[in-house]
Design a protein around this motif. Sequence first.
Motif, PDB file in Angstrom:
ATOM      1  N   GLU A  76     -30.401  -4.390   5.035  1.00  0.00           N
ATOM      2  CA  GLU A  76     -29.911  -5.677   4.552  1.00  0.00           C
ATOM      3  C   GLU A  76     -30.278  -5.888   3.086  1.00  0.00           C
ATOM      4  O   GLU A  76     -29.604  -6.652   2.395  1.00  0.00           O
ATOM      5  CB  GLU A  76     -30.479  -6.813   5.402  1.00  0.00           C
ATOM      6  CG  GLU A  76     -29.972  -6.811   6.840  1.00  0.00           C
ATOM      7  CD  GLU A  76     -30.513  -7.981   7.634  1.00  0.00           C
ATOM      8  OE1 GLU A  76     -31.214  -8.835   7.038  1.00  0.00           O
ATOM      9  OE2 GLU A  76     -30.242  -8.052   8.841  1.00  0.00           O
ATOM     10  N   PRO A 119     -22.688  -1.695   5.823  1.00  0.00           N
ATOM     11  CA  PRO A 119     -21.979  -2.877   6.330  1.00  0.00           C
ATOM     12  C   PRO A 119     -22.844  -4.115   6.505  1.00  0.00           C
ATOM     13  O   PRO A 119     -22.321  -5.230   6.524  1.00  0.00           O
ATOM     14  CB  PRO A 119     -21.434  -2.395   7.681  1.00  0.00           C
ATOM     15  CG  PRO A 119     -22.318  -1.257   8.070  1.00  0.00           C
ATOM     16  CD  PRO A 119     -22.721  -0.595   6.797  1.00  0.00           C
ATOM     17  N   PHE A 120     -24.182  -3.951   6.619  1.00  0.00           N
ATOM     18  CA  PHE A 120     -25.059  -5.110   6.848  1.00  0.00           C
ATOM     19  C   PHE A 120     -25.771  -5.558   5.567  1.00  0.00           C
ATOM     20  O   PHE A 120     -26.539  -6.518   5.595  1.00  0.00           O
ATOM     21  CB  PHE A 120     -26.107  -4.789   7.917  1.00  0.00           C
ATOM     22  CG  PHE A 120     -25.509  -4.313   9.215  1.00  0.00           C
ATOM     23  CD1 PHE A 120     -24.875  -5.208  10.064  1.00  0.00           C
ATOM     24  CD2 PHE A 120     -25.559  -2.980   9.575  1.00  0.00           C
ATOM     25  CE1 PHE A 120     -24.321  -4.779  11.252  1.00  0.00           C
ATOM     26  CE2 PHE A 120     -25.005  -2.540  10.760  1.00  0.00           C
ATOM     27  CZ  PHE A 120     -24.380  -3.442  11.613  1.00  0.00           C
ATOM     28  N   LYS A 168     -27.016  -7.293   2.363  1.00  0.00           N
ATOM     29  CA  LYS A 168     -26.880  -8.636   1.808  1.00  0.00           C
ATOM     30  C   LYS A 168     -27.366  -8.717   0.366  1.00  0.00           C
ATOM     31  O   LYS A 168     -26.864  -9.522  -0.413  1.00  0.00           O
ATOM     32  CB  LYS A 168     -27.638  -9.641   2.664  1.00  0.00           C
ATOM     33  CG  LYS A 168     -27.083  -9.797   4.076  1.00  0.00           C
ATOM     34  CD  LYS A 168     -27.877 -10.808   4.869  1.00  0.00           C
ATOM     35  CE  LYS A 168     -27.323 -10.962   6.286  1.00  0.00           C
ATOM     36  NZ  LYS A 168     -28.123 -11.945   7.077  1.00  0.00           N
ATOM     37  N   PRO A 194     -19.352  -5.354   2.580  1.00  0.00           N
ATOM     38  CA  PRO A 194     -18.574  -6.596   2.762  1.00  0.00           C
ATOM     39  C   PRO A 194     -19.412  -7.850   2.905  1.00  0.00           C
ATOM     40  O   PRO A 194     -18.891  -8.953   2.728  1.00  0.00           O
ATOM     41  CB  PRO A 194     -17.788  -6.310   4.052  1.00  0.00           C
ATOM     42  CG  PRO A 194     -18.616  -5.300   4.782  1.00  0.00           C
ATOM     43  CD  PRO A 194     -19.239  -4.449   3.728  1.00  0.00           C
ATOM     44  N   ASN A 195     -20.705  -7.717   3.241  1.00  0.00           N
ATOM     45  CA  ASN A 195     -21.541  -8.893   3.477  1.00  0.00           C
ATOM     46  C   ASN A 195     -22.508  -9.179   2.334  1.00  0.00           C
ATOM     47  O   ASN A 195     -23.470  -9.932   2.505  1.00  0.00           O
ATOM     48  CB  ASN A 195     -22.326  -8.722   4.782  1.00  0.00           C
ATOM     49  CG  ASN A 195     -21.420  -8.783   5.998  1.00  0.00           C
ATOM     50  OD1 ASN A 195     -20.741  -9.771   6.230  1.00  0.00           O
ATOM     51  ND2 ASN A 195     -21.403  -7.696   6.766  1.00  0.00           N
ATOM     52  N   VAL A 239     -24.433 -10.710  -0.565  1.00  0.00           N
ATOM     53  CA  VAL A 239     -24.644 -12.091  -0.999  1.00  0.00           C
ATOM     54  C   VAL A 239     -25.222 -12.139  -2.414  1.00  0.00           C
ATOM     55  O   VAL A 239     -24.886 -13.021  -3.197  1.00  0.00           O
ATOM     56  CB  VAL A 239     -25.570 -12.831  -0.019  1.00  0.00           C
ATOM     57  CG1 VAL A 239     -25.896 -14.230  -0.521  1.00  0.00           C
ATOM     58  CG2 VAL A 239     -24.930 -12.906   1.364  1.00  0.00           C
ATOM     59  N   ARG A 241     -16.494 -11.542  -1.414  1.00  0.00           N
ATOM     60  CA  ARG A 241     -16.154 -12.860  -0.877  1.00  0.00           C
ATOM     61  C   ARG A 241     -17.382 -13.704  -0.554  1.00  0.00           C
ATOM     62  O   ARG A 241     -17.307 -14.930  -0.550  1.00  0.00           O
ATOM     63  CB  ARG A 241     -15.284 -12.690   0.374  1.00  0.00           C
ATOM     64  CG  ARG A 241     -13.978 -11.956   0.090  1.00  0.00           C
ATOM     65  CD  ARG A 241     -13.076 -11.932   1.305  1.00  0.00           C
ATOM     66  NE  ARG A 241     -11.834 -11.216   1.022  1.00  0.00           N
ATOM     67  CZ  ARG A 241     -10.780 -11.750   0.424  1.00  0.00           C
ATOM     68  NH1 ARG A 241     -10.822 -13.015   0.059  1.00  0.00           N
ATOM     69  NH2 ARG A 241      -9.685 -11.047   0.195  1.00  0.00           N
ATOM     70  N   LYS A 242     -18.524 -13.078  -0.280  1.00  0.00           N
ATOM     71  CA  LYS A 242     -19.717 -13.827   0.107  1.00  0.00           C
ATOM     72  C   LYS A 242     -20.752 -13.886  -1.012  1.00  0.00           C
ATOM     73  O   LYS A 242     -21.875 -14.354  -0.798  1.00  0.00           O
ATOM     74  CB  LYS A 242     -20.347 -13.199   1.354  1.00  0.00           C
ATOM     75  CG  LYS A 242     -19.443 -13.262   2.581  1.00  0.00           C
ATOM     76  CD  LYS A 242     -20.149 -12.717   3.818  1.00  0.00           C
ATOM     77  CE  LYS A 242     -19.261 -12.806   5.044  1.00  0.00           C
ATOM     78  NZ  LYS A 242     -19.938 -12.302   6.265  1.00  0.00           N
TER      79      LYS A 242
END
Length: 793
Positions: free
Chosen positions: A469, A486-487, A489, A508-509, A511, A532-533
Amino acid sequence: MFNQRKHKSRTTHTWQVWAIYVVLAANLSEEQVLEQACPSCDATQLCNCSSMGLDFVPPGLTGKITVLNLAHNRIKHIRSQDLQQAVNLRALLLQSNEISSIDKDSFRSLGKLELLDLSNNSLAHLYPAWFGHLFLLQHLHLQGNSYRELGESSPFSSLRNLSSLHLGNPQLSTLRRGNFEGIEFLDKLWIDGGNLSQYEPGSLKSIKKINHMIINVRSINIFSAVVSDLLHSVTWLEVREIKLEIEKKSMVQNSTLPFRIRKLTFKDASFTDQYISRIIVLLKEIKSLQEIEAIDCVLQGKGAWDIEEIASSGQSFVETISVINIMIQNFYLFFDLDGMESQINKLKRLTIASSKVFMVPCKLAKHFSSLLYLDFHDNLLVNNRLNETICADAWPSLQTLNLSQNSLKSLKQTANSVTRLPKLVNLDISQNNFGEIPDVCEWPQTLKYLNLSSTQIPTLTTCIPPTLEVLDVSANNLKEFGLQLPFLKELYLAKNQLKALPGAAPVPNLVAMSIRRNKLNSFSREEFESFRKMELLDASDNNFICSCEFLSFIHHEASIAQVLVGWPEKYVCDSPLAVRGTQVGAVHLSLMECHRSLVVSSICVLLFLVILILVAIGYKYHAVWYLRMTWAWLQAKRKPKRAPLKDICYDAFVSYSENDSDWVENIMVRELEQACPPFRLCLHKRDFVPGKWIVDNIIDSIEKSHKTLFVLSEHFVQSEWCKYELDFSHFRLFDENNDAAILVLLEPIQSKAIPKRFCKLRKIMNTKTYLEWPLEEEQQEMFWDNLKGALKS
């Protein structure tokens, strides 16, 4: 009598004037002294007079000053009147002077004072009267003076708002009961008691609560008495420069629960193996103690502790131990602490940093059953020893492991070792020299946070676990990032060589991302919006190319300021040269710089339209006629206005339309050239020079002719060459002011039917008499006579 009274009155008046002058002069002198000594005092509320060699408090201080800095001067005495007018002072800094005496009411008017620093002076005594009116004082610094004691009573009894107190010096020898009366709460208390020899038990007990207490003390007896007094009040006790000796007496003797002390720090302390054993036993009695720190300490021994005494004293309640920069001269001979297993199974956090640790025996490591946090940064761990330190079943509950700044060389072996930690979540292996990265590695399935910064890995492979993450790969000279995580952040890519933002699809995730100090030139709206995030992006300290596209995106993206970390100060243009060093957000390029091709195309289209319009206008208003006419006229103007008589070859130049040639050539020419005497006529068909420009032929013919004969008809006014001939003749007519033109009207022409371009024809017909060709034969004889007469005139 009257004169005496007058003299007396004058004398009295003189003395009044002198008195007023003396007062004003004194005030002016004080203001001048203040301005000379402290120039900053005249401008702001902060009066900075530090390090100016002053040996007195400058006069003229006023109520507008809130901060007065007189540190590092040579002031020896504070007088009553020195600070009398500075009634709004919030901070008074008098440290590092030579102050040996202070008048008792010197601080009387400083009722708003919050900080008073008298440290590092020569005060031999402390008097309660100094602080009697400082009701709002929060911070008092008295360390580094020469007082041996604080007095019989408390100097601080009136300081009800005191938050931090620093006192003591190498001469302080005595602390008595009542010295701290009046103080109920302190956030920080620092006592320099390195030579403290007398401590009355209960001296510090009057303070009900202390968050952080620092004491320099060398005597073990005084240390024990201080601890006993502070068990119920202090939260964090920091002991400095103590040299611990064997002490059999309990530190909690005659003390009742509950204890408040949670943390105990030893700094610059010296331990022996024997005292380590004893202090472990004694500290177990303080059941509230949860954290022990040892910073910059010396351990004189090899770990030969009294394991039996330690084990028999019961379970330790300490959950956190931090050992930072401990000096063990023979660290490589240090015992493996066999037998300490029962003392470590409740420990939750352990830090041993900068202490030359090279391994932990597997047998001991297995008994850290409750440990959640382990920090071994800046030590001597190598891969072979790490494999033994993290053996099977060791550290079973460990969640966070810091192995940064060690001597690990193989990332694959490191990963294999930590795979044995079934609950590991956070791993820091930064600042190790791995050098290369394998294609595949095994990691704990629970791993979410990995720090690989400053490990000299040249690229990233699938060795990086996909469960992460948070990933930090800063300072590795990476040129690209394309891992499928994928995870993930949070991603930290600072101090690499990336030229563009990583693709958003593999993460994709995401932040938060840091791509600070790379080779990033810009990023587009599409790249930015693909995350997007994304909530935080640190792209500062890059060399941005402030292109039109990039600037347009920056200026029109409303959320950019909330997302970019360090915006706008740390985002600076590197090019173009005209805006280098300017903040990106402040740059606005011109339309020409941003849309050069569009502007050039627009100009070309506009120019084409202008030309097209001009052609249309020229066609409509016969501009071509006038242009041609102008050129010919300019050519004609360069020639002499009148040709010499010897150059006159013809009596008349005949200007006519080709459609009228039958009448001109068969009737008029025969009549005039066969007359007696004959007339010499110039006809373009017969007399123009072959190969010569027709306009030059017309001009030369007119110039060489005595007259110009115009045969006017409907066909004439439709002929452009006839118009030239008419215009050139008109120039000559006006330039020479003669009657050179003869008009013969072959057929009736309405004035309105004459085209506008024949404006000169209209003008001539309105100003000159013309001959009309009669259709009746009996009138034709008179026509020829009139024409011949006109040619002869």
